[in-house]
Design an enzyme around this catalytic site. Structure first.
Site, mmCIF file in Angstrom:
data_model
loop_
_atom_site.group_PDB
_atom_site.id
_atom_site.type_symbol
_atom_site.label_atom_id
_atom_site.label_comp_id
_atom_site.label_asym_id
_atom_site.label_seq_id
_atom_site.Cartn_x
_atom_site.Cartn_y
_atom_site.Cartn_z
ATOM 1 C CD GLU A 210 -0.693 28.593 47.860
ATOM 2 O OE1 GLU A 210 -2.218 28.312 48.150
ATOM 3 O OE2 GLU A 210 -0.154 29.401 48.592
ATOM 4 C CB CYS A 244 -8.099 25.090 45.633
ATOM 5 S SG CYS A 244 -8.035 26.839 45.468
HETATM 6 P P1 NAD Z 1 -2.407 17.623 40.419
HETATM 7 O O1 NAD Z 1 -1.662 17.348 41.729
HETATM 8 O O2 NAD Z 1 -3.073 16.306 39.810
HETATM 9 O O3 NAD Z 1 -1.606 18.232 39.520
HETATM 10 C C1 NAD Z 1 -0.845 19.552 39.677
HETATM 11 C C2 NAD Z 1 0.409 19.735 38.798
HETATM 12 O O4 NAD Z 1 1.161 18.708 39.038
HETATM 13 C C3 NAD Z 1 0.051 19.508 37.242
HETATM 14 O O5 NAD Z 1 0.970 20.666 36.554
HETATM 15 C C4 NAD Z 1 0.325 18.013 37.142
HETATM 16 O O6 NAD Z 1 0.878 17.843 35.722
HETATM 17 C C5 NAD Z 1 1.711 17.619 37.753
HETATM 18 N N1 NAD Z 1 1.632 16.190 38.504
HETATM 19 C C6 NAD Z 1 0.661 15.503 38.457
HETATM 20 N N2 NAD Z 1 0.990 14.482 38.734
HETATM 21 C C7 NAD Z 1 2.561 14.473 39.002
HETATM 22 C C8 NAD Z 1 3.470 13.682 39.585
HETATM 23 N N3 NAD Z 1 3.246 12.162 39.834
HETATM 24 N N4 NAD Z 1 4.677 14.035 39.483
HETATM 25 C C9 NAD Z 1 5.055 15.494 39.151
HETATM 26 N N5 NAD Z 1 4.240 16.334 38.586
HETATM 27 C C10 NAD Z 1 2.772 15.696 38.700
HETATM 28 O O7 NAD Z 1 -3.773 18.695 40.570
HETATM 29 P P2 NAD Z 1 -4.961 19.117 39.612
HETATM 30 O O8 NAD Z 1 -5.882 17.889 39.303
HETATM 31 O O9 NAD Z 1 -4.330 19.846 38.594
HETATM 32 O O10 NAD Z 1 -5.506 20.181 40.512
HETATM 33 C C11 NAD Z 1 -6.723 19.783 41.458
HETATM 34 C C12 NAD Z 1 -6.119 19.818 42.850
HETATM 35 O O11 NAD Z 1 -5.497 21.344 43.080
HETATM 36 C C13 NAD Z 1 -7.293 19.804 43.796
HETATM 37 O O12 NAD Z 1 -6.669 19.071 44.890
HETATM 38 C C14 NAD Z 1 -7.149 21.367 44.452
HETATM 39 O O13 NAD Z 1 -7.596 21.541 45.614
HETATM 40 C C15 NAD Z 1 -5.790 21.794 44.320
HETATM 41 N N6 NAD Z 1 -5.730 23.324 44.101
HETATM 42 C C16 NAD Z 1 -5.322 23.962 45.088
HETATM 43 C C17 NAD Z 1 -5.111 25.334 44.987
HETATM 44 C C18 NAD Z 1 -4.508 26.208 45.869
HETATM 45 O O14 NAD Z 1 -4.285 27.501 45.758
HETATM 46 N N7 NAD Z 1 -4.244 25.891 47.218
HETATM 47 C C19 NAD Z 1 -5.481 25.926 43.910
HETATM 48 C C20 NAD Z 1 -6.089 25.370 42.868
HETATM 49 C C21 NAD Z 1 -6.200 23.785 42.661
#
Ligand code: NAD
Length: 456
Positions: A210, A244
Site C-alpha cells: 500500500e 496517502c
Molecule cells: P516509509 O516507507 O518511510 O516507512 C514505512 C515503514 O517502513 C515504517 O514502519 C518504517 O520503519 C519502515 N522502513 C523504513 N525504511 C525501511 C527500510 N529501508 N527497510 C525496511 N523497513 C523500512 O513511509 P512513511 O514515511 O512512514 O509513510 C509515508 C508514505 O506512506 C507515503 O508515501 C504515503 O503515501 C504512504 N502511505 C500509503 C498508504 C496507503 O494506504 N497506500 C497509507 C499511508 C501512507
C-alpha cells in the site's frame, strides 16, 4: 523481550497447532480487539495528540472510527466469508463438485507508517485475524507514542504467540524480514515498498504493498465550484496533508480557476480559522526532516494563501501555491504536507492526457457534472481508486477495495477484501466415482473434434 526468531517460532507453532482455524476463535479475537480500543480510547487520544497534534475529533473519525467500522463489518460477515464458495464447472466436468476453501496463510507481518499510525497498523490486522492468521505488527518509529501504545495494548490483550508487536526502525524491520513469513502487508513509501518486495522474494513471501504517489484533483469547467473547493480543502488539509490519498495537486480549468481559488480560501478559513498556526487542533508535521523538506516547497510558486510556518511547533499553514509548473520541485515527489500546488488547463482531454504520462497514483478525483466526461476520465486514467465530486471518502466504504496500482502499490484491503487478501484461495474439485467419462483417456471413444468442442 524475546528475540525475533523465537517470537516467529512461537507464532508458527501456534498457527500449526490449528488454534486460529475456527469461527469462534476469530470472532473472539476481533471482539477483544474492539474492547482493547474502547478501553484505551483516552490513551489513544493522548498518543495521537503527542505524535501529530491530532484533535480528538480527527482521531475519532480517521483512526478509531474507521477501525470500529472495520471490526463491526468483519464480525457481521465473518461466518459467510469463511464458508467454502461453490463454483460452477464446464460440461467436461460433469458429476464433479467444485469449491474454493479460504485458508489462512499462517504467520503474517504488517509494517505500517506514521501518518495514521493506529489505523494503518490495526486495519490490516483485522483482515489477518478474520482470515485466521497469526499477526506481527511493526509500527512506525516516527509516531513513537502511538507505537508504544499499540505494543502495550496488544501485549495486555493477546497471547504473543498469536498477536504481537515488534517496535523498531529500519534495522529491526530488516531483521524481521529474514524470517520466512507467510504474508507481508506493507504500508509506506514507494521507495521502501521496493526494498520490502525484494526482501520478501527471498522466501517467496507474497506481499501487499500500500504505497503513495501524487494523486491529482481535476476540476472541470462545469464543476460545482463551491463544493469542489470545500471537499478538496478537506481532503488536502486533513492531517495537514499527511494522507496517502490526499489530493496532491489541483489541476483546474482556466475558466473557473479564479472562482475556485476564492472558494478554497474561504473554506480554509472556515475550517482552520484566520491563524491556523495558533489553532490548537491543527495537525503538525511529523518531524523536523519532513518539516524542512516541505518548507523548501514554499517558494516553488506564488503563495496565494498561507505560506507561513513555525519551526518550534512543526506547523505549516494550509498553503495554496499558484504559478507552479510540472518542472517545479514540488511536482517531482509526493508532497505529503499542507501545500497545494495549482496547475491550469484549457481542455480536460489534454489535461487527462498529461496526467496519463505520470506514474499511476493511489487516488484520482474528478470534479465535473457531465456524466459522459466523468465516465471517460474514470476509464481513461489508471489509479488505485478515487471519487467523482469528492475526495478521500471512498476509502471509508468497506464494500470498495482500497489499494494502489503500478507505483502506488499492489493488492487491496478493507471489508471482505481484507479477508481475501489474508486468505489463500484453495481450489478443490470433488470427483464422482459413480461413473467415469472416457473421453479424456487415450483411446477414449469420443472423437478429438468433440473433445475440442467440449474444452472450448
Ligand atoms: P516509509 O516507507 O518511510 O516507512 C514505512 C515503514 O517502513 C515504517 O514502519 C518504517 O520503519 C519502515 N522502513 C523504513 N525504511 C525501511 C527500510 N529501508 N527497510 C525496511 N523497513 C523500512 O513511509 P512513511 O514515511 O512512514 O509513510 C509515508 C508514505 O506512506 C507515503 O508515501 C504515503 O503515501 C504512504 N502511505 C500509503 C498508504 C496507503 O494506504 N497506500 C497509507 C499511508 C501512507
Amino acid at each position: 523481550m524475546k528475540d525475533i526468531s523465537s517470537i516467529f517460532a512461537d507464532q508458527r507453532a501456534f498457527f500449526l497447532h490449528g488454534n486460529t482455524m475456527t469461527y469462534s476463535f476469530r470472532k473472539e479475537q476481533l471482539q477483544k480487539l474492539r474492547d482493547m480500543l474502547k478501553n484505551n480510547e483516552n490513551a489513544v487520544y493522548q498518543a495521537l495528540k503527542r505524535d501529530l497534534n491530532k484533535s480528538k475529533q480527527e482521531t475519532l473519525t480517521t483512526e478509531l472510527g474507521i477501525l470500529y467500522a472495520e471490526i463491526d463489518f468483519a464480525l457481521k460477515h465473518l461466518q459467510s466469508w469463511m464458508e467454502p464458495a461453490k463454483v460452477d464447472a464446464p460440461i467436461t466436468h460433469k458429476g464433479t463438485k467444485n469449491f474454493i476453501l479460504k485458508e489462512p496463510y499462517g504467520v503474517t507481518l504488517i509494517i505500517s507508517p506514521w501518518n495514521y499510525p493506529l489505523q494503518l497498523a490495526l486495519a490490516p490486522a483485522i483482515g489477518a485475524i478474520a482470515a485466521g492468521n497469526c499477526v506481527m505488527i511493526k509500527p512506525s518509529e516516527y509516531a513513537e507514542a502511538t507505537s508504544h501504545l499499540i505494543a502495550e495494548m496488544v501485549e495486555q490483550t493477546f497471547d504473543p504467540a498469536y498477536f504481537t508487536v515488534v517496535e523498531g526502525e529500519k534495522e529491526e524491520t530488516e531483521r524481521l524480514m529474514e524470517e520466512p513469513f507467510d504474508y507481508i502487508f506493507f504500508t509506506g513509501s514507494t521507495a521502501v515498498g521496493k526494498i520490502i518486495m525484494q526482501a520478501a522474494s527471498r522466501h517467496l513471501t507474497p506481499v501487499t504493498l500500500e504505497l503513495g504517489g501524487k494523486s491529482p484533483a481535476l476540476v472541470d469547467s462545469d464543476a460545482n465550484i463551491n463544493l469542489a473547493a470545500k471537499r478538496i480543502v478537506w481532503g488536502k488539509f486533513t492531517n495537514a496533508g499527511q494522507t496517502c490519498v490526499a489530493p496532491d495537486y489541483v489541476y483546474v480549468h482556466e475558466k473557473v480557476k479564479f472562482k475556485f481559488l476564492k472558494a478554497m480560501k474561504k473554506h480554509i478559513q472556515s475550517f482552520y480559522g484566520k491563524e491556523p498556526l495558533k489553532n490548537r487542533d491543527y495537525v503538525r508535521i511529523i518531524n523536523e526532516k519532513h518539516f524542512s523538506r516541505l518548507e523548501e516547497f514554499l517558494d516553488n510558486g506564488t503563495v496565494l494563501h498561507g505560506g507561513t510556518s513555525d519551526q518550534s511547533t512543526l506547523m505549516i499553514e494550509p498553503t495554496i501555491l499558484d504559478k507552479v509548473t510540472w518542472e517545479s520541485p514540488v511536482m517531482q515527489e509526493e508532497i505529503f504536507g499542507p501545500i497545494l500546488p495549482v496547475l491550469v488547463f484549457s481542455d480536460i482531454e489534454d489535461a487527462a492526457a498529461i496526467v496519463k504520462t505520470k506514474e499511476k497514483p493511489l487516488a484520482l478525483y474528478y470534479f465535473g457534472e457531465n456524466n459522459k466526461m466523468q465516465e471517460q476520465i474514470m476509464q481513461f486514467l489508471s489509479f488505485g481508486g478515487g471519487s467523482i465530486n469528492d475526495t478521500l471518502y471512498h476509502l471509508a466504504n468497506p464494500h470498495l477495495p482500497f489499494g494502489g496500482v503500478g507505483a502506488s502499490g499492489m493488492g487491496a484491503y478493507h471489508g471482505k477484501y481484507s479477508f481475501d487478501t489474508f486468505s489463500h484461495h484453495k481450489s478443490i474439485m470433488k470427483q464422482s466415482t459413480k461413473f467415469d467419462l472416457p473421453f479424456r483417456y487415450p483411446g477414449g471413444r469420443i472423437s478429438s473434434s468433440v473433445v475440442k468442442k467440449l474444452m472450448k
